[in-house]
Design a protein around this motif. Structure first.
Motif, PDB file in Angstrom:
ATOM      1  N   PRO A 110      58.879 -28.540  76.418  1.00 42.83           N
ATOM      2  CA  PRO A 110      58.074 -28.357  77.630  1.00 42.83           C
ATOM      3  C   PRO A 110      57.035 -27.239  77.453  1.00 42.83           C
ATOM      4  CG  PRO A 110      60.437 -28.372  78.134  1.00 42.83           C
ATOM      5  CD  PRO A 110      60.314 -28.231  76.658  1.00 42.83           C
ATOM      6  N   LYS A 142      61.798 -22.845  84.678  1.00 42.94           N
ATOM      7  CA  LYS A 142      63.037 -23.294  84.051  1.00 42.94           C
ATOM      8  C   LYS A 142      62.928 -24.761  83.660  1.00 42.94           C
ATOM      9  CE  LYS A 142      66.117 -19.970  86.297  1.00 42.94           C
ATOM     10  NZ  LYS A 142      67.328 -19.788  87.135  1.00 42.94           N
ATOM     11  N   VAL A 143      63.355 -25.073  82.436  1.00 47.48           N
ATOM     12  CA  VAL A 143      63.269 -26.445  81.960  1.00 47.48           C
ATOM     13  C   VAL A 143      64.351 -27.283  82.621  1.00 47.48           C
ATOM     14  CG1 VAL A 143      62.335 -25.670  79.757  1.00 47.48           C
ATOM     15  CG2 VAL A 143      64.783 -26.065  79.968  1.00 47.48           C
ATOM     16  N   THR A 144      64.101 -28.575  82.678  1.00 44.27           N
ATOM     17  CA  THR A 144      65.020 -29.514  83.318  1.00 44.27           C
ATOM     18  C   THR A 144      65.667 -30.397  82.264  1.00 44.27           C
ATOM     19  OG1 THR A 144      63.611 -29.559  85.290  1.00 44.27           O
ATOM     20  CG2 THR A 144      65.211 -31.355  85.025  1.00 44.27           C
ATOM     21  N   GLU A 200      64.165 -33.739  80.200  1.00 42.52           N
ATOM     22  CA  GLU A 200      62.732 -33.799  79.916  1.00 42.52           C
ATOM     23  C   GLU A 200      62.505 -33.550  78.421  1.00 42.52           C
ATOM     24  OE1 GLU A 200      60.115 -30.630  81.358  1.00 42.52           O
ATOM     25  OE2 GLU A 200      61.882 -29.440  81.873  1.00 42.52           O
ATOM     26  N   ALA A 216      63.560 -30.364  76.187  1.00 42.82           N
ATOM     27  CA  ALA A 216      64.426 -29.460  76.951  1.00 42.82           C
ATOM     28  C   ALA A 216      65.726 -29.169  76.225  1.00 42.82           C
ATOM     29  CB  ALA A 216      64.705 -30.049  78.329  1.00 42.82           C
ATOM     30  N   THR A 240      64.202 -21.110  79.784  1.00 39.31           N
ATOM     31  CA  THR A 240      62.744 -21.224  79.762  1.00 39.31           C
ATOM     32  C   THR A 240      62.281 -21.215  78.311  1.00 39.31           C
ATOM     33  OG1 THR A 240      62.137 -18.867  79.745  1.00 39.31           O
ATOM     34  CG2 THR A 240      62.613 -19.877  81.896  1.00 39.31           C
ATOM     35  N   VAL A 241      61.119 -21.812  78.075  1.00 35.88           N
ATOM     36  CA  VAL A 241      60.564 -21.840  76.723  1.00 35.88           C
ATOM     37  C   VAL A 241      60.238 -20.423  76.255  1.00 35.88           C
ATOM     38  CG1 VAL A 241      58.639 -22.644  75.308  1.00 35.88           C
ATOM     39  CG2 VAL A 241      59.685 -24.186  76.982  1.00 35.88           C
TER      40      VAL A 241
END
Length: 472
Positions: free
Chosen positions: A81, A87-89, A92, A95, A105-106
């Protein structure tokens, strides 16, 4: 064990010294053809990690950087992402790489990459946060999502990894900031104190520069004013807001003219160009095909000459690679479908030296400034002051005719952050992508005969990479 370089020249003073570097091997080398300088820095790289590690990873990208003489790079936010602080899901794309490593998070993932993967990366790196959420251009990112990653924000709650790899810039690189979020993005930049890195080009159609070559290829063209429109728009925003705007990969004469005028006015504007824009014009598409497809596209020969002139007269503040790895399969999809970009870290110095220094446009010293001290200033880094290091740590050894100083980097404290590159400014060599440390091979410079080569990269007073006495 040490690498001892005899009679190495200091880039900005011409002083001849002996240099002793901690290393795994014990070697003594005649370095009378070599020059030592502050390490190169690149504020424009794409390492595709997370989300597209089949193209490049942090490990291979950093190895490529060290091979090219770079000691510090800035990671662009078009990860998967996107690097927007959100915050990543789960589910996706990309992720799982972040979540499986224990981060949400990235930014947090990349700050702790070495810890998560139990590796030591050979270069320093900063991170660039997205201007828009998901890099979709629809909604500006929320400062609250990423301000905690800035180096000066709440230092007491940061670990060593976060302090070493801070967020220092904002961009939607790959795309210009869209008109609908321009005002809030500039507000975010002003609030956070970051500088804006702007992809100064936007087009909805077209694949290569508009002109005789695009017509010969039968490929839709991109007019040169697509770059100028973004440049003029953001110059006006800098005038209005006082925000520092740094323009990436500027490629046209008309854009350089606008930037010259803005600088003469005293506006907070800086710009870069890339090795491919000084070395190639759109006619290269006829020879190299999609290996020469990039964004902004290679422009006319007149624009290439104008780019060199802008480097020579100081309009261009620095050189950056826009290192953009892709697979060869992707690059073979044709002009309409192949992705934009080329890799550049491992041959940038040689290509620029061949065109700019051998061409008589700038000096060896100026090229080092464009690749080292100038990008360090943009990124807010304290550049290694070789003169100060020599005065503090070098020992004088009397000789027959004069007194030579010996700098033993093993005696320099690691926290002094002495980052250097050893160069052979005259070495002639052939670019061979098959020997690159990058995972990618997408470059039009394969087979080029160039001059000037990084021979060793030193990070924190220790040898991070060396091709001295090696076939590489």
């Amino acid at each position: 064990m040490t690498l001892t370089l005899h009679d190495i020249k200091v880039w900005n003073t011409g002083e001849v010294i002996d240099l002793i570097v901690p290393s795994d091997a014990d070697k003594t080398v005649d370095a009378s053809a070599m020059t030592i300088a502050p390490g190169f820095e690149d504020p424009h790289v794409h390492f595709r990690d997370p989300g597209q590690t089949y193209k490049e990873s942090m490990v291979s990208g950093c190895a490529a950087a060290a091979s090219g003489g770079y000691t510090n790079v800035l990671i662009m936010p078009n990860t998967v992402p996107a690097m927007d602080g959100v915050k990543v899901t789960a589910g996706e794309p990309g992720a799982s790489e972040v979540l499986d490593a224990g981060f949400d998070t990235v930014i947090d993932y990349l700050q702790h990459y070495e810890q998560a993967h139990d590796v030591t990366l050979p270069v320093r790196y900063d991170l660039c946060v997205c201007a828009s959420k998901g890099r979709a251009g629809k909604e500006a990112t929320d400062v609250a999502d990423w301000i905690g990653y800035l180096p000066e924000h709440d230092d007491d709650n940061k670990d060593a990894y976060q302090l070493a790899h801070p967020v220092t810039a904002i961009s939607d690189d790959g795309s210009a900031v869209t008109p609908e979020i321009l005002d809030p993005v500039f507000d975010n930049v002003k609030e956070s104190g970051l500088y804006l890195i702007e992809h100064c080009e936007h087009h909805d159609t077209g694949a290569v520069n508009e002109g005789p070559v695009s017509r010969e290829l039968g490929v839709p063209g991109i007019p040169e004013d697509t770059e100028l429109k973004i440049v003029e728009r953001d110059i006006e925003m800098a005038r209005k807001t006082g925000v520092h705007v740094h323009f990436q990969h500027v490629s046209t004469a008309i854009s350089f003219d606008a930037i010259r005028k803005a600088k003469a006015e005293g506006l907070p504007i800086t710009c870069e160009t890339a090795p491919h824009y000084v070395a190639l014009c759109d006619e290269a598409l006829l020879k190299y095909g999609t290996l020469a497809k990039m964004n902004p596209p290679l422009r006319s020969e007149e624009d290439r000459k104008a780019t060199i002139a802008a480097v020579a007269d100081g309009t261009v503040d620095l050189l950056a690679t826009d290192h953009a790895p892709h697979t060869m399969e992707e690059k073979e999809l044709g002009f309409l479908d192949a992705p934009n970009g080329i890799i550049g870290l491992e041959c940038a110095y040689g290509v620029c030296h061949k065109i700019l220094v051998d061409g008589g446009f700038i000096s060896d010293e100026r090229l080092i400034e464009l690749m080292s001290t100038a990008p360090a200033e943009l990124m807010g880094h304290d550049k290694t002051d070789l003169t100060a290091v020599l005065d503090e740590y070098a020992d004088a050894v009397p000789g027959d005719d004069d007194t030579k100083r010996v700098l033993d980097l093993g005696k320099v404290p690691a926290d002094d952050n002495v980052d250097l590159v050893v160069l052979n400014t005259n070495e002639e060599w052939t670019v061979d992508p098959e020997r690159f440390h990058s995972s990618a091979r997408n470059t039009p410079f394969g087979g080029w005969q160039v001059t000037g080569r990084p021979l060793a990269t030193i990070i924190g007073s220790k040898l991070a990479f060396s091709r001295i006495d090696k076939e590489d």
